[in-house]
Design a protein around this motif. Structure first.
Motif, short mmCIF file in Angstrom:
data_model
loop_
_atom_site.label_atom_id
_atom_site.label_comp_id
_atom_site.label_asym_id
_atom_site.label_seq_id
_atom_site.Cartn_x
_atom_site.Cartn_y
_atom_site.Cartn_z
N VAL A 16 3.53 -7.66 -8.41
CA VAL A 16 3.96 -6.81 -7.29
C VAL A 16 3.18 -5.51 -7.27
O VAL A 16 2.73 -5.06 -6.21
N CYS A 19 -0.34 -6.04 -5.91
CA CYS A 19 -0.34 -6.27 -4.45
C CYS A 19 -0.04 -5.00 -3.68
O CYS A 19 -0.61 -4.75 -2.61
N LEU A 20 0.86 -4.16 -4.21
CA LEU A 20 1.18 -2.91 -3.54
C LEU A 20 0.02 -1.93 -3.60
O LEU A 20 -0.22 -1.16 -2.65
N PHE A 28 0.07 -7.92 -0.05
CA PHE A 28 1.54 -7.85 -0.15
C PHE A 28 2.18 -8.85 0.79
O PHE A 28 3.17 -9.50 0.43
#
Length: 296
Positions: A16, A19-20, A28
């Motif tokens: 996560v 991706c952020l 994301f």
């Protein structure tokens, strides 16, 4: 089991975070697509579909979501800030609340009766896919408003869930003789619900304070934006409503599992159960965040 849970959580947090932090919004969006596609597969299984059909459902969801993510829909501005999206999200949330109340009032017998009717059973499966699709669209729209905004919205569900767990364990049935929904989720209590709501209010207060101390580039938290839009006093009913919706999302998934005779929606996340077990409370809360984004 604990070691497995920690390892799974650490790997998920790393994915996560990458991706952020990645440039652009599509990494994301693809991550959300993967999660929601697994949720669609689990929903097919909970709805009584054969394993092959459930997997096909998840794969179809993944292909559509990936194509939409790579094409940039629905994160393009200014479309997300529009009266059309605001109306769509408002109508969706009212419909979700109405159907959720009816389903929870009916309980397991009504849920199984609906499944036994071919037409109503199909409608229930489609309704679940609409909920998952709405959560996907809402997640990428909220992310388009900023990472800090998104994380502070997601944190409401996590903090409320933690507060409910602590309050339920320490004070369960000390003030209310009746449990919240004993035939659906015997472990949940009204004390837990109140504890979760208080935790959500505490989170909002903390975020309002933090808004004055985080880098300007981060923007405002979800609560800071809501307070700027409607005033600080509006945060109390807003947080209480979102915390209540989170509980209802959790109960709906528990209802589907109990009716299907399943303890977990799957074992997709080792040590954590299924994807739906982890995102059930987010399914109604994310569209509420998208509604706020559309109103800005």
């Amino acid at each position: 089991m604990l070691k497995q849970r920690v390892i799974t959580a650490a790997v998920l947090l790393l994915i996560v975070a990458v991706c952020l932090a990645a440039p652009g919004r599509w990494p994301f969006a693809l991550l959300i697509t993967a999660f929601i596609s697994l949720g669609a597969w689990e929903w097919g299984r909970l709805s009584g579909l054969p394993e092959g059909a459930a997997r096909t459902l998840g794969l179809g969801f993944a292909l559509v979501g990936a194509a939409a993510a790579l094409l940039g829909w629905p994160t393009r501005a200014p479309e997300v800030h529009s009266n059309g999206w605001a109306l769509a999200w408002a109508v969706y949330l009212m419909a979700w609340l109405l159907l959720a109340v009816l389903a929870l009032r009916g309980g397991v017998p009504a849920w199984q009766a609906v499944a036994a009717d071919s037409g109503l059973g199909l409608a229930r499966r489609l309704a679940g896919l609409v909920v998952l699709g709405a959560a996907w669209a809402a997640a990428v729209q909220v992310f388009a408003h900023g990472v800090y905004f998104l994380l502070t919205l997601l944190a409401l569900v996590w903090v409320a869930d933690t507060g409910a767990y602590i309050a339920g364990k320490s004070c369960g049935q000390k003030f209310f003789a009746r449990k919240l929904a004993p035939s659906i989720s015997p472990g949940k209590s009204w004390e837990g619900v109140l504890g979760g709501m208080l935790a959500a209010l505490a989170l909002a207060a903390a975020c309002l304070w933090a808004d004055g101390h985080v880098p300007v580039a981060w923007g405002k938290s979800f609560y800071g934006v809501a307070a700027q839009q409607w005033g600080v006093a509006a945060l109390v009913p807003l947080c209480l409503l979102l915390a209540a919706m989170s509980v209802m999302g959790d109960l709906l998934e528990s209802l589907a599992k109990r009716a299907a005779g399943m303890k977990d929606s799957s074992q997709a996340l080792p040590g954590h159960g299924g994807v739906l077990d982890r995102i059930d409370g987010l399914l109604p809360v994310l569209p509420a965040g998208a509604l706020l984004v559309a109103l800005l």
